[in-house]
Design a protein around this motif. Structure first.
Motif: not given
Lengths: 351, 351, 351, 351
Positions: B102, B237, B269, B272, B275, B298, B309, B312
């Motif tokens: 991230c 996202r 994504d 995000h 999470g 990520d 983050d 996630q």
């Protein structure tokens, strides 16, 4: 901060977690319940909040206890902040009304509308020069030309003026013309822009983002305060919802909610909240009854010719009646709507 | 565009409205029903859309008929746009996977993670140097230092790199280091920033705003396209909702919905969006099954130490398994996940 | 109703569509624009609304023009409906306040609270006997025993009583004890229950569903009206949103919005809207300022011992102060809060 | 459960709170941090959850730690529940597809559609006899006549049948005809109806409410389980959002999210989620890729003549192709779509 462990967290999981927390300089408090073990972290929560404890093996949930903002909180500053701009005073029992066209469409048009707006009771003149528009093909504002007209008109009438700033590169320019800076809803989490207006000392009207929580709203205010600008005015303008008969859903409870959590003044924008002129007046009255420290209202003398947001603009006469309603409702609550010939002081001074 | 009149609209109301419409150069089509009179406006709807017809006396409602975006629409461009960046190809039946941390936390950390990310199947490396953070008190990214590491790492591995740009003043700087520019969800309606990256010719990954409709998302893409940059990649996202067990609600239907309305490639994504690392894999699989042209994931080799983050992030092994799942699901749909040794072409070329 | 055709709709598509529409007995109005062909359907829209025109080949979109409710609309009934229950009068410029505990917890408790509630200014007594609870493991109300206490207490004080009915099988029972029936938010689209209370002639307080639009809310009212019960009171009680610091998001604009669309009285429940006693008073004031025809407020003399929703209950003294605020704000708007010794009339009569 | 005290909570406040908690039979754990004092309650959280601790003086916030459902949780039942209905098996790696018309419009129509639906791969036949309709003026279903046709058709084809039950008074009737009972989204919190189907032993398909959280969804399942019916199938069908180009926003992450929290099978209804036939197939594929244990799909052979929800129905050929896609995507994940000649067992048996 409290960390809840999973039922099956192993001793190694707990030890590894505690080691990390202690390594960061915190003390901990361990509580083994029947179904869950809980770790309390004692010390500065801000630093702890940055740690990805949820990614540790054995961790089920992380519960912050304190608010993630400081300077904006009532705990930091128990009394009301009063933001002052010429005759206008926002907060501490004083209510100020801002009016004017959504966009500055021309010099003549602005002067024509601003006179009745002042007479009606507005103590700040609004007018957009840089307009954030959903489509690249619609009128984007007059830019610096609009700023000049706004300044000229404010000077002629003795009213402070507020206008939106959309770009970090524009802050210096807008600051030269305007008495208050406005950050629009779509920029509530434009962090470089927040930091930039935080370097100014002019009052900033910060609009709530379309889907921002009260907590996030105060964190955005914190960005401005943290740079040294104490003159932040929060503006509730409705949030996005499933309801399709209004543009946004005006969150009237946010007004007392914000004022309980924060010392900053809170105003309401009933025009952008509803997008419908027929709802602006009742929503504005409601905002005052809920304790708002001010109103920000679109006024136009010919909404059918407005270049931006005509359907939500009030005619000057309706705006004048609204100002009178606001004055009387504020009185019921022991508050005062600042009159056009109110106590004039330096812009941005803080009580 | 269709204008519905109120039941009680007077002849003067109708005449005044028609006069204005005709004055703008449109023809009209009047239909008197049993309960409502309806005016059809014939001609370019974009211009008509800027007119505040709702503010006219006697008007009940205004119904646009056409989409408020043009360059982004399938009507303008029936075939799929394929955005190319080194080995990566997004659109036209080809699916590319972007992976990486991230945030760029340091040089060593980036190189350590990027190697396995490439081996797993990623054809673009991601890493944030400027991080938009809700709180002013958390890690804000390494800035230019992070950009340098990212460039160096991309060069070492032969991977194009993507990073976020948050401020109009940063676009030139970021463009010097990155192969693709990313606009974050909070900046989806930062119109000056959209215009600025529209002046670039590097591919732009545009993330959907937290509460943006599909229509608004495409209007934001239109800002970039209108400045001459055809290389826009849309990224779903997740959107804000009432559900509190995930960070955002991933709108999987937006993928086919966007692809039907627009020729632009759409990626997802899942990191995000949810999470939560435990939901990233099933949501990523779902995105591919729904027709996504790529993934942005990520990856971190020690999520419990990530500065941003961590909860996630996928471990490299989980990411590799996901890439394999994506490949097999894409195959079921007759689509191809671009491999690391794919057809290498010039960055940003358009088919 | 307007049907927009796709750009590529063939002549066969158009002919097939028109044939079907004409076969249903409608006339049509065809308008060929530069980019779209549009079909206007002339005649009763309700019937047309049931047709799946969107499923026809060549159809892009179907736009209804009229409201999907009739009896509830201002077009059907221009003046305000006033719903009367003993001393209470809702609508037509008269405002009535309903107070009492969320749940009837026992006979003594109800009598202890109801006295001060009446003295404070309430003209209807509320109290739940059947409680809809999210969890099957929490207190579900006293059932018929609760109804008996409520009736007894209302008779002793000369106040009409209102209580919730949750099940079609309970309507007869609840009707025997209560003067007004309440339909909870979770049952706003429980159509058999709506039909059942539509067979009654007792006033029905219909709460807005957690995520119901204003239009759907009025369609649910229509279910009751269509069965012959004209005594419907709409109750705004907040809708679900992403905001996590309040239970629901009170939609203050719904009050004038509903009153503009419908002749039915609209009241507000600030207690369930916010779930927080500290926000009940400002939200209640706002509701009155926005034009509400009444309030429905939870009152408890020992919230810390309440079996249901203690955190949102007002103490009797705070409730009395709120009634006084409501009276004064209503006065500003030229409206009247009905006093406890108001004009007594038959329950449910309609002006 | 954890109780956070206000910074200014007095010793009396704390003592009063502790006294109450101890009086309820709980032990407590007190932790005094630098900025907050925190009380941990040790013992059965369900009982504590009913106490209005938030209404105690000095209390800032109450944080539950455990889930508010038990029987539905993975903690109660670690393995997957498999719900069986004739050839259909939902859960434990087996995926079953349900198809049929939204509403039973007539005997002939049902038989005409059901044949191809079975051939395509459906192992359960759906068809509504009682239809919840937003408007009282639209087709409400054929009632018992529809149930008869559905039973007859299921028997003829050897398929179990599912239909919606809307009213507590209908449960006995519907149970006589149907093999599985469906609770619609609008009734997810119709607690008497949940209790009533909990008394049955037939499998219940429980649809997620329009704005229900995952937690509330599982609490509603708990109502059914608590009455002794273990055969609950959860159905994700989209939630309400601001997005106006689809009917609901399909929450694909809810599928793995629910399956992680609960042992109950989870299926998806892509038809009601999107309301658009062109999005049903990609969303259905996504649901399978996310781990859904089944699909519930509207099929009609002439959507343009459907009495209910025509615009979202798939033609039989498209449905057959979807069944094939589902089979192949499930295979990628190591799961099996149950074929029409699958292992036949008694309806509702639980593994």
């Amino acid at each position: 901060m409290i960390i809840v462990l999973k039922p099956g967290a192993s001793k190694e999981d707990v030890d590894r977690l505690l080691e990390r927390i202690h390594g960061l300089g915190y003390r901990t408090h361990l509580s083994r319940g029947e179904q869950r073990t809980i770790v309390g972290i004692i010390g500065d929560e801000d630093k702890a909040r940055s740690e990805p404890f949820e990614a540790f093996p054995g961790v089920e949930r992380v519960l912050p206890i304190l608010t993630p903002y400081k300077l904006a909180s009532r705990e930091a500053h128990a009394g009301d902040t009063v933001v002052v701009a010429g005759p206008a005073r926002f907060g501490g029992g004083e209510v100020s009304i801002i009016g004017g066209p959504c966009a500055v469409e021309g010099r003549e048009m602005l002067f024509r509308i601003a006179g009745p707006v002042k007479e009606a009771g507005a103590v700040v003149l609004r007018g957009g020069a840089f307009k954030p528009r959903t489509s690249p093909y619609t009128f984007q504002g007059l830019g610096e030309e609009g700023l000049r007209y706004l300044r000229e008109c404010g000077d002629a009438l003795g009213l402070p003026v507020v206008t939106e700033v959309m770009d970090t590169r524009q802050v210096g320019l807008v600051e030269r013309y305007a008495d208050l800076l406005q950050i629009g809803a779509r920029n509530m989490q434009n962090f470089p822009l927040l930091s930039e207006v935080g370097e100014s000392r002019k009052p900033v009207i910060l609009k709530r983002g379309l889907s921002a929580t009260v907590k996030e709203f105060l964190q955005s205010a914190e960005y401005i305060l943290a740079r040294g600008n104490p003159n932040v005015i929060l503006c509730e303008r409705g949030v996005r919802s499933f309801e399709d008969s209004v543009r946004n859903l005006f969150d009237v409870s946010a007004i007392p909610n914000l004022k309980k959590a924060s010392h900053l003044p809170v105003i309401a924008d009933p025009s952008h909240a509803t997008g419908r002129a027929d709802l602006v007046v009742p929503v504005a009255r409601a905002a005052i009854a809920a304790g708002a420290d001010g109103l920000l209202v679109d006024v136009h003398d010919d909404p059918a010719k407005a270049l931006v947001d005509g359907p939500q603009a009030l005619l000057p006469a309706a705006f004048a009646a609204l100002c009178e309603d606001a004055r009387r409702i504020a009185e019921v609550l022991g508050r005062t709507v600042v009159g056009p010939v109110g106590s004039v002081g330096p812009v941005g001074a803080r009580v």
